[in-house]
Enzyme design. Structure first.
Site, short mmCIF file in Angstrom:
data_model
loop_
_atom_site.label_atom_id
_atom_site.label_comp_id
_atom_site.label_asym_id
_atom_site.label_seq_id
_atom_site.Cartn_x
_atom_site.Cartn_y
_atom_site.Cartn_z
N GLY B 62 21.99 2.61 47.37
CA GLY B 62 22.15 1.53 46.40
C GLY B 62 22.75 0.27 47.02
CB CYS B 63 24.74 -0.37 49.93
SG CYS B 63 25.34 -1.67 51.06
#
Lengths: 286, 195
Positions: B62-63
């Site tokens: 998710g980064c």
């Protein structure tokens, strides 16, 4: 082996599109100036005004334990020069795991002084360009960027500078840029104790008048140093801040001082700051 | 005599860095052990790789920084290249709430050639003082932590001639040398620690 179904791909595309839209709602940027017309050789202030969705934040020039500093690159016409960016005092964000970052919530205007050339055609239009890039975070992080332009006319060389509708906003944010703690305009007195090794420092911040609230320390360590365990001990007028600095394994200390920004709210309820250069070693003995 | 002085200075340096967290990972010290499930549910122990060099990559799909490297193949290329020289590459996802299914999706999406371990309680992140995704650690054949920090010197992803600190350290170790840059500041999104 995950079976790639049409539904899976569609879900990915939809979520990517949803994220892109959300990204535009998270940060909006525009370029503003404090003057309505440019005069030859007369410096003026340009601001990149970021509006950030509540609960989200963008980063300071030193982002802290994580994040990515906001960046602004100017593209100016021939003969125009820009100063380095001036960063208003940030706030500190604490996250689970003891992580500490520095940045801005809701809004920030990053500033630069632009100096026009001595010769400009009266009545001509000048277009200033900038490219802003950022990482905006809340529970997740999203990168973003925007190309900005500002077109201003060239005004009479000897006329009084014409202030724009944004002059007040620019001045409001200029007041939040940290000043040198030693300068006469500094509203505080700062005393620093400590050296490296062992790396334990104490900073005593006292106002010249009245009192300060919400004192915070935002360090600007070089690559070779980490700064942590920042503790603020408020007292009736100001605060004493302690912190630890240590060298990364195998690193050599090149810098004799480390700049730190001290942020505080003044008696007029304005957020302000000072910058202090903390000496890392004691004076060498003759 | 010189090597003793070097050894002593390394110990002092190790003692002064990461001193904020006692009993945790430190350069020159044995790397903290762990036992975590990979994305298929198989248990992976650090002790399984005794006698081998191990690279740990803190990972969060998710980064955007993890994603940037996954898309450009930074980690995959290194993992593949050094696998032949006995180097083990392990991804660790310490994001609160991230389960094996999340890691399975990420491995598939990015065609990873290394496993992603489930550290959703963030315990291993805490032991290593992991701050960002990515945050890289290298453990030598004797089990000591010899590198901690960024994958490279290009935090914003635009540099033409960035230094890849992990590749440099692995090359030095494989040549029997000490790691010349044992610690750098990691960059990326914050590790999303479980509260």
């Amino acid at each position: 082996m995950v079976r790639i179904t049409t539904g899976f791909i569609l879900a990915l595309c939809l979520s990517a599109a949803a994220l892109a839209q959300e990204d535009r709602d998270l940060v909006q940027a525009r370029m503003i100036a404090d003057i309505a017309a440019i005069q030859p050789a007369q410096p003026f202030t340009v601001g990149i005004h970021f509006t950030i969705k509540p609960d989200w934040h963008v980063y300071w020039k030193h982002s802290g334990d994580s994040g990515m500093p906001t960046s602004v690159k100017f593209n100016l016409p021939k003969g125009f020069t820009a100063s380095e960016l001036h960063w208003p005092v940030p706030r500190a964000f604490s996250q689970p795991g003891g992580l500490r970052d520095y940045g801005y919530e809701n809004a920030v205007v990053l500033l630069a002084s632009i100096t026009p050339p001595a010769t400009l055609k009266l009545g001509a239009n000048v277009t200033l360009e900038a490219h802003a890039e950022w990482l905006v975070c809340h529970k997740v992080c999203l990168p973003g960027d925007q190309k900005l332009t500002l077109t201003l006319p060239v005004g009479q060389p000897d006329a009084a500078p014409q202030q724009s509708e944004f002059a007040e906003l620019v001045n409001e944010w200029l007041a939040r840029v940290p000043v040198d703690a030693k300068s006469p305009s500094s509203p505080v007195k700062v005393e620093v104790h400590g050296q490296l090794p062992p790396g334990e420092f104490k900073v005593i911040v006292q106002p010249k008048r009245d009192f300060l609230r919400d004192v915070a320390l935002c360090p600007l360590p070089p690559d070779s140093l980490t700064v942590g365990q920042i503790e603020v001990h408020p007292d009736p007028a100001g605060a004493t801040i302690t912190f630890k600095a240590s060298l990364l394994a195998g690193a050599k200390l090149k810098e004799p001082t480390i700049p730190i920004v001290i942020g505080f709210t003044d008696p007029a309820d304005q957020r302000r700051g000072v910058v202090v250069n903390v000496p890392l070693r004691s004076e060498p003995k003759p | 005599m010189q090597s003793f002085a070097l050894f002593a200075s390394l110990i002092i340096a190790a003692a002064s860095t990461m001193s904020f967290a006692a009993d945790k990972a430190a350069i020159g010290q044995p790397a903290p052990g762990f036992s975590l499930q990979d994305q298929t549910g198989k248990t992976v122990n650090l002790s399984d790789f005794k006698g081998q060099m191990v690279v740990l990559e803190w990972f969060n799909p998710g980064c955007p920084v993890t994603v940037r490297h996954a898309k450009s193949g930074t980690m995959k290329d290194l993992a593949g290249k050094y696998k032949g020289q006995g180097v083990v590459w392990l991804g660790i996802n310490s994001t609160a709430g991230a389960d094996n299914a999340t890691n399975q999706k990420a491995v598939a999406k990015f065609s990873l050639n290394y496993p992603v371990l489930n550290d959703s309680t963030s315990k291993v992140a805490k032991a290593y003082s992991a701050k960002t995704t990515p945050h890289m650690y290298i453990i030598d054949k004797s089990g000591s932590l010899v590198y901690a920090g960024a994958i490279d010197s290009d935090s914003s992803g635009g540099k033409a001639d960035a230094t890849n600190y992990v590749a440099k350290a692995l090359d030095e170790l494989l040549a029997g040398k000490a790691v010349s840059t044992p610690e750098t500041k990691a960059y990326g999104c914050a590790v999303k620690y479980a509260d």
